[in-house]
Design an enzyme around this catalytic site. Structure first.
Site, mmCIF file in Angstrom:
data_model
loop_
_atom_site.group_PDB
_atom_site.id
_atom_site.type_symbol
_atom_site.label_atom_id
_atom_site.label_comp_id
_atom_site.label_asym_id
_atom_site.label_seq_id
_atom_site.Cartn_x
_atom_site.Cartn_y
_atom_site.Cartn_z
ATOM 1 N N ILE A 187 -25.985 2.370 -19.827
ATOM 2 C CA ILE A 187 -25.542 3.999 -20.099
ATOM 3 C C ILE A 187 -24.100 3.924 -20.894
ATOM 4 C CG2 ILE A 187 -23.908 5.963 -19.036
ATOM 5 C CD1 ILE A 187 -25.765 4.982 -16.493
ATOM 6 N N TYR A 231 -21.388 4.436 -9.768
ATOM 7 C CA TYR A 231 -20.831 3.889 -10.403
ATOM 8 C C TYR A 231 -19.744 2.976 -9.989
ATOM 9 C CZ TYR A 231 -18.398 5.440 -14.128
ATOM 10 O OH TYR A 231 -17.584 5.510 -15.995
ATOM 11 N N THR A 244 -17.296 10.966 -19.834
ATOM 12 C CA THR A 244 -17.796 11.424 -21.224
ATOM 13 C C THR A 244 -18.091 13.017 -21.748
ATOM 14 O OG1 THR A 244 -18.496 9.354 -21.640
ATOM 15 C CG2 THR A 244 -18.997 11.056 -22.863
ATOM 16 N N LYS A 250 -24.959 1.625 -12.254
ATOM 17 C CA LYS A 250 -23.533 1.546 -13.089
ATOM 18 C C LYS A 250 -22.898 0.933 -12.781
ATOM 19 C CE LYS A 250 -21.731 4.027 -16.811
ATOM 20 N NZ LYS A 250 -20.629 5.665 -17.305
#
Length: 289
Positions: free
Chosen positions: A202, A132, A44, A160
């Site tokens: 998240i 992740y 992001t 994540k």
């Protein structure tokens, strides 16, 4: 590693430089409105499109805001290669309470090699890792057995998890009660993942609606479900074009950052997408904004 962690955009000035003032304002806004932590230099944040000097600026700003609020800062680090991931982790560890390290992408290494990758990165730094897992971006799917092996590493604080849905491996992993935090990284699935045992999420969308996401995570079954249903149209609209283009446009319209610019190959979103997302944002229940 619990609750909602806002995945921050990296604002730019009209001259194309990192807008440190807008980033500070956005990070402080998220923490003042109930999120539990911040994430810097994630997807992001357009981390791959920043120069080393710009990444340093982002880290300094976010570290200062997080430290002032007593909130944890998760920092993105990691590439497709283990040696380069170790280098990034060492460079960024001083700013981080945990490092968000992606599953090696594109190469599709073996499951055993992925476990070894995280072990090597974790051995190189003194802060815990948050692997992740995002197979629809990396091209590497991991079964529940391998996810649990990664979570069992001493250097790993949690994960994540972005499966693009709630699949069999997700259910199996959560049902095993792995003893470490699983954070949902798919904004639209945070609430159902919480009900299945995830520790939090998240969320890029939490930049725009931090109070609503924080309340959803804290709420009981009835209130949480109501907020999930209200947030779903906004999340869908914010990801209707390649992120974070729509999100940045909405943040600029809301006055949380000064300019909506993204870097190529990303491009400005269609006005209709922004209007749809803002309408969904303004339709959130009273007290959730």
């Amino acid at each position: 590693m619990r609750g909602i962690h806002a995945s921050l955009v990296t604002p730019f000035t009209r001259a194309g430089e990192v807008d440190a003032a807008s980033l500070e304002r956005l990070a402080a806004h998220c923490l003042a409105n109930g999120v539990d932590g911040l994430v810097a230099l994630g997807t992001t944040g357009e981390a791959a499109l920043l120069t080393p000097e710009e990444r340093r600026t982002v880290l300094e700003v976010c570290r200062d805001v997080a430290r002032g609020s007593g909130a944890p800062l998760i920092v993105g680090a990691g590439t497709m290669g283990t040696a380069d991931s170790v280098r990034q982790a060492r460079e960024r560890a001083a700013f981080a309470d945990a490092l968000l390290v992606v599953v090696p992408y594109y190469l599709r290494p073996s499951d055993e090699a992925v476990v070894e990758h995280f072990a090597a990165v974790g051995a190189a730094v003194d802060v815990p890792l948050l692997p992740y897992n995002i197979p629809y971006r990396t091209g590497k799917a991991l079964p529940a057995e391998t996810l649990l092996r990664i979570l069992a590493l001493d250097c790993v604080a949690g994960m994540k998890h972005c499966a693009g849905g709630i699949d069999h491996d997700t259910l199996t992993m959560l049902a095993s009660s792995p003893g470490k935090a699983v954070l949902c990284g798919d904004d639209a699935y945070i609430y159902p993942m919480l009900r299945l045992g995830a520790a939090g999420g998240i969320a890029a969308c939490a930049c725009l609606a931090p109070s609503a996401y924080a309340a959803m995570a804290r709420g009981d079954g009835t209130d949480g479900l109501k907020l999930h249903n209200a947030l779903l149209p906004m999340a869908q609209a914010l990801f209707s074009e390649p992120a974070p283009a729509v999100l940045k446009a909405c943040l600029a319209e809301a006055g949380l950052i000064d300019d909506p610019a993204v870097r190529a190959p990303l491009r400005a979103p269609h006005p209709e997408s922004v209007a749809t997302a803002m309408a969904a944002f303004h339709a959130l229940p009273d007290g959730a904004l």
